[in-house]
Design a protein around this motif. Structure first.
Motif, short mmCIF file in Angstrom:
data_model
loop_
_atom_site.label_atom_id
_atom_site.label_comp_id
_atom_site.label_asym_id
_atom_site.label_seq_id
_atom_site.Cartn_x
_atom_site.Cartn_y
_atom_site.Cartn_z
N ARG A 1 51.16 63.99 27.75
CA ARG A 1 50.47 62.70 27.60
C ARG A 1 49.08 62.71 28.27
O ARG A 1 48.73 61.83 29.05
CB ARG A 1 51.34 61.58 28.16
CG ARG A 1 52.64 61.43 27.35
CD ARG A 1 53.75 60.72 28.08
NE ARG A 1 53.38 59.43 28.62
CZ ARG A 1 54.07 58.81 29.56
NH1 ARG A 1 55.16 59.35 30.05
NH2 ARG A 1 53.70 57.64 30.00
N ILE A 2 48.30 63.73 27.93
CA ILE A 2 46.94 63.86 28.47
C ILE A 2 46.07 62.76 27.87
O ILE A 2 46.08 62.54 26.67
CB ILE A 2 46.36 65.25 28.13
CG1 ILE A 2 47.20 66.34 28.81
CG2 ILE A 2 44.90 65.35 28.54
CD1 ILE A 2 46.86 67.76 28.40
N PRO A 3 45.30 62.07 28.70
CA PRO A 3 44.47 60.97 28.19
C PRO A 3 43.34 61.49 27.30
O PRO A 3 42.94 62.65 27.39
CB PRO A 3 43.89 60.34 29.46
CG PRO A 3 43.97 61.41 30.50
CD PRO A 3 45.17 62.24 30.16
N GLU A 4 42.84 60.63 26.45
CA GLU A 4 41.77 61.01 25.53
C GLU A 4 40.42 61.08 26.23
O GLU A 4 39.52 61.78 25.76
CB GLU A 4 41.68 60.01 24.37
CG GLU A 4 42.87 60.06 23.44
CD GLU A 4 42.70 59.14 22.25
OE1 GLU A 4 41.55 58.84 21.89
OE2 GLU A 4 43.73 58.72 21.69
N ILE A 5 40.25 60.37 27.31
CA ILE A 5 38.98 60.41 28.05
C ILE A 5 39.12 61.32 29.25
O ILE A 5 40.23 61.73 29.60
CB ILE A 5 38.56 58.99 28.49
CG1 ILE A 5 39.66 58.36 29.36
CG2 ILE A 5 38.26 58.11 27.28
CD1 ILE A 5 39.24 57.06 30.01
N THR B 1 40.99 67.40 28.35
CA THR B 1 41.29 66.29 27.42
C THR B 1 40.86 66.63 25.98
O THR B 1 40.90 65.76 25.12
CB THR B 1 40.57 64.99 27.87
OG1 THR B 1 39.16 65.17 27.79
CG2 THR B 1 40.97 64.61 29.28
N HIS B 2 40.48 67.87 25.75
CA HIS B 2 40.10 68.31 24.40
C HIS B 2 41.25 68.05 23.44
O HIS B 2 42.42 68.24 23.79
CB HIS B 2 39.77 69.82 24.44
CG HIS B 2 39.12 70.34 23.20
ND1 HIS B 2 39.83 70.59 22.05
CD2 HIS B 2 37.83 70.66 22.93
CE1 HIS B 2 39.01 71.05 21.13
NE2 HIS B 2 37.78 71.10 21.64
N PRO B 3 40.96 67.59 22.21
CA PRO B 3 42.03 67.27 21.25
C PRO B 3 43.02 68.41 21.01
O PRO B 3 44.23 68.17 20.86
CB PRO B 3 41.27 66.93 19.97
CG PRO B 3 39.92 66.48 20.43
CD PRO B 3 39.62 67.26 21.67
N ASP C 1 35.27 74.72 19.97
CA ASP C 1 36.41 74.83 19.06
C ASP C 1 37.49 75.72 19.67
O ASP C 1 37.52 76.93 19.43
CB ASP C 1 35.93 75.38 17.72
CG ASP C 1 37.00 75.31 16.65
OD1 ASP C 1 37.94 74.51 16.80
OD2 ASP C 1 36.89 76.07 15.67
N LEU C 2 38.36 75.13 20.46
CA LEU C 2 39.45 75.88 21.09
C LEU C 2 40.51 76.24 20.06
O LEU C 2 40.76 75.47 19.13
CB LEU C 2 40.08 75.07 22.21
CG LEU C 2 39.16 74.58 23.32
CD1 LEU C 2 39.95 73.77 24.34
CD2 LEU C 2 38.43 75.73 23.98
N ALA C 3 41.14 77.39 20.23
CA ALA C 3 42.19 77.84 19.30
C ALA C 3 43.48 78.06 20.06
O ALA C 3 43.53 78.87 21.00
CB ALA C 3 41.75 79.13 18.60
N PRO C 4 44.57 77.35 19.69
CA PRO C 4 45.84 77.55 20.38
C PRO C 4 46.39 78.96 20.16
O PRO C 4 46.19 79.55 19.09
CB PRO C 4 46.76 76.49 19.78
CG PRO C 4 46.10 76.05 18.52
CD PRO C 4 44.65 76.34 18.63
#
Length: 199
Positions: A97-101, A85-87, A25-28
């Motif tokens: 535009r980082i890919p989802e995979i 690529t973490h959401p 769980d990354l936090a900006p």
């Protein structure tokens, strides 16, 4: 307290790494205008056909992540390629535009003591149509301010991963592509800086 290796802990498996990158769980982190706004403004001015972004994310304690991070081995098991690529990172750097995979970022371990020089070079040398008109002192000074604001210039406590690959469609795939990923083992903070330009 700085993150240090637990030598009794066994190396996590590839499957454990994949599971970690999905659950963590990354936090900006909100960045102050000075020096980061000034830095981005200058880099964007000198890379007019491209752009630049910087973002930071706090990383919670996780035994799998910590095994690799404490050893400066975030590039092992494709961890860094999957983590970027973490959401939360994709949202924080939406324009990139980082890919989802998993991305093939080309990120590899670099010398953190050279990071302020890379930043100063971006500022001074600029992009395709930039001509430096100074002696570089102000570029170096701002680069040092950025490193001080990022990690207090504690170069021995951070890991740096660097790439010149065009790993998202945002990059132009020419000489001015650069990605810097910094992990601060004391503050548990992950930084991403990206810049591109084209002629």
């Amino acid at each position: 307290m700085i993150l240090k290796p637990d030598w009794a802990q066994p190396r996590p498996t590839f499957a454990e790494v994949r599971a970690m990158t999905q659950r963590i769980d990354l936090a900006p982190v909100a960045l102050p205008e000075k020096p980061f706004g000034d830095f981005l403004s200058c880099v964007r001015e000198s890379h007019r056909n491209g752009g630049a972004h910087i973002a930071a994310f706090d990383v919670p304690t996780d035994t799998v992540f910590d095994w690799f991070a404490s050893r400066n081995r975030l590039s092992d098991e494709e961890l860094i390629d999957t983590l970027v690529t973490h959401p939360v990172i994709r949202t924080g750097l939406g324009e990139v535009r980082i890919p989802e995979i998993k991305a093939s970022t080309g990120l590899s371990l670099a010398d953190p003591f050279l990071l302020d020089g890379r930043f100063a070079h971006c500022l001074y040398a600029g992009g395709a149509y930039w001509t430096a008109e100074s002696d570089g002192k102000n570029s170096k000074s701002l680069a040092l301010d950025v490193c001080d604001a990022m990690f207090g210039m504690r170069y021995g406590e951070v890991a740096l991963f660097e790439s010149v690959e065009a790993w998202t469609p945002w990059f132009h795939g020419v000489a001015w592509d650069l990605t810097e990923v910094v992990f601060d083992r004391r503050l548990r903070r992950l930084w991403l800086f990206v810049v591109t330009d084209t002629d």
